[in-house]
Design an enzyme around this catalytic site. Structure first.
Site, PDB file in Angstrom:
ATOM      1  N   GLU A 220      72.642  22.165  -2.767  1.00  0.00           N
ATOM      2  CA  GLU A 220      73.300  23.480  -2.685  1.00  0.00           C
ATOM      3  C   GLU A 220      72.312  24.580  -2.307  1.00  0.00           C
ATOM      4  OE1 GLU A 220      73.635  25.878  -5.947  1.00  0.00           O
ATOM      5  OE2 GLU A 220      73.026  24.391  -7.430  1.00  0.00           O
TER       6      GLU A 220
ATOM      7  N   LYS B 220      74.822  24.368 -17.259  1.00  0.00           N
ATOM      8  CA  LYS B 220      73.909  25.493 -17.507  1.00  0.00           C
ATOM      9  C   LYS B 220      74.098  25.991 -18.935  1.00  0.00           C
ATOM     10  CE  LYS B 220      75.518  27.762 -14.251  1.00  0.00           C
ATOM     11  NZ  LYS B 220      75.856  28.911 -13.414  1.00  0.00           N
TER      12      LYS B 220
END
Ligand code: PSU
Ligand code: MN
Length: 294
Positions: A22, A154
């Site tokens: 990404e 995350k």
């Protein structure tokens, strides 16, 4: 709609090992300039495993799969953060678009790439805020037959809630030599995984079987080699700062990461860099194992 780099096109045509990477973490996950180094290091790690890196982004009106080092440098802080919903507008409007995990998965799905690497995927934000903030990474993972290697979710998110939602969506959460989902910086303390695997090859076999059974995305959680187990207090502080500054939506993750990188004296940044590279290496190994099975 998607322009493939020659190397990526050749590898896909030959049934070779390809790993999608990404660009949101390149553009928005690190201080300006440093993200590009992280992206290049990820590409090196994928190559070291014997796979071809295919970094995804929107550039010059095209969705690109495979970028040169110069092109990667175009993904600075001014690039749009592009999730699955943002791909078409960014392409039509000729904006520089840095794809999230979700955006990258959407491109991988269209192009037939089966393995991705990132730092940590998005998920359910803490406190189930109003308006609710649930990363599009999850919905896209649920519909894309690809395996994402990450250090879990995350840690600024509500990790147990995210794990529940992954279960609801039918996404296998595999632990790489681990029984619990890593917490991004921290290796321990996360929710249990749905299955543990001991090798890249085993992960590849599970992924292949999941796809044959009609399944879509899988998450492979790899605990960082040098975890930081004490970031939680700093995280609370960063989230409070974000709320006080009325930061919301797509801006939350970059704001919180920048706060952490600053307030930890660079420790979180070093940890983040290292785990992104470790994940890229493992993704390369899984891609190689998948290619060998075909
Ligand atoms: N991993 C990192 N740094 C990042 C991200 C992942 O080490 O910046 C990015 C990924 O692109 C992920 C995105 O898709 O954060 C999720 O953002 P949101 O919660 O706004 O969907
Ligand atoms: Mn979000």
């Amino acid at each position: 709609m998607i322009r493939l780099a020659d190397e990526v096109r050749d590898a896909l045509a030959a049934g070779g090992a390809v790993v999608a990477l990404e660009t949101t973490l390149v553009a928005h996950g690190f201080p300006p300039g440093e993200g590009v180094e992280v992206g290049l290091e990820s590409e090196r790690q994928v190559r070291a495993a014997g796979a071809v890196p295919a970094t995804v982004g929107v550039l010059g009106g095209e969705v690109r799969l495979g970028l040169t080092a110069e092109e990667l440098a175009d993904f600075g802080p001014e690039a749009r953060k592009v999730g699955p919903r943002d791909l078409a507008p960014a392409a039509v409007q000729h904006a520089a678009g840095a794809t999230t995990v979700g955006g990258t998965l959407a491109v991988a799905r269209a192009a037939g790439v089966r393995v991705l690497a990132t730092g940590g995927i998005g998920g359910v934000h803490r406190g189930f805020p109003h308006p609710p903030d649930v990363s599009a990474d999850l919905a896209q993972l649920a519909r894309t037959p690809a395996l994402v290697v990450s250090a879990g979710v995350k840690s600024l998110l509500d990790v147990p809630a995210t794990a529940e939602l992954l279960e609801s969506l039918g996404v296998p959460v595999l632990g790489f030599r681990a029984d619990t989902l890593p917490l991004f910086y921290a290796a321990v303390g996360g929710p249990p995984v749905s299955a543990r695997v001991e090798s890249a090859e085993e992960a590849a076999r599970v992924a292949e079987a999941h796809w044959r059974l009609g399944g879509a995305g899988l998450l492979l959680g790899r605990p960082p080699d040098e975890p930081l187990e004490d970031v939680e207090p700093l995280l609370d502080e960063a989230l409070a700062a974000a709320a006080a500054a009325r930061v919301s939506g797509q801006a939350v993750t970059p704001y919180v990461l920048a706060h952490l990188h600053r307030e930890s004296g660079g420790r979180t940044e070093a940890a983040n860099r290292a785990l992104v590279a470790q994940n890229a290496r493992l993704a390369g190994e899984v891609a190689v194992a998948l290619a060998a099975m075909a």
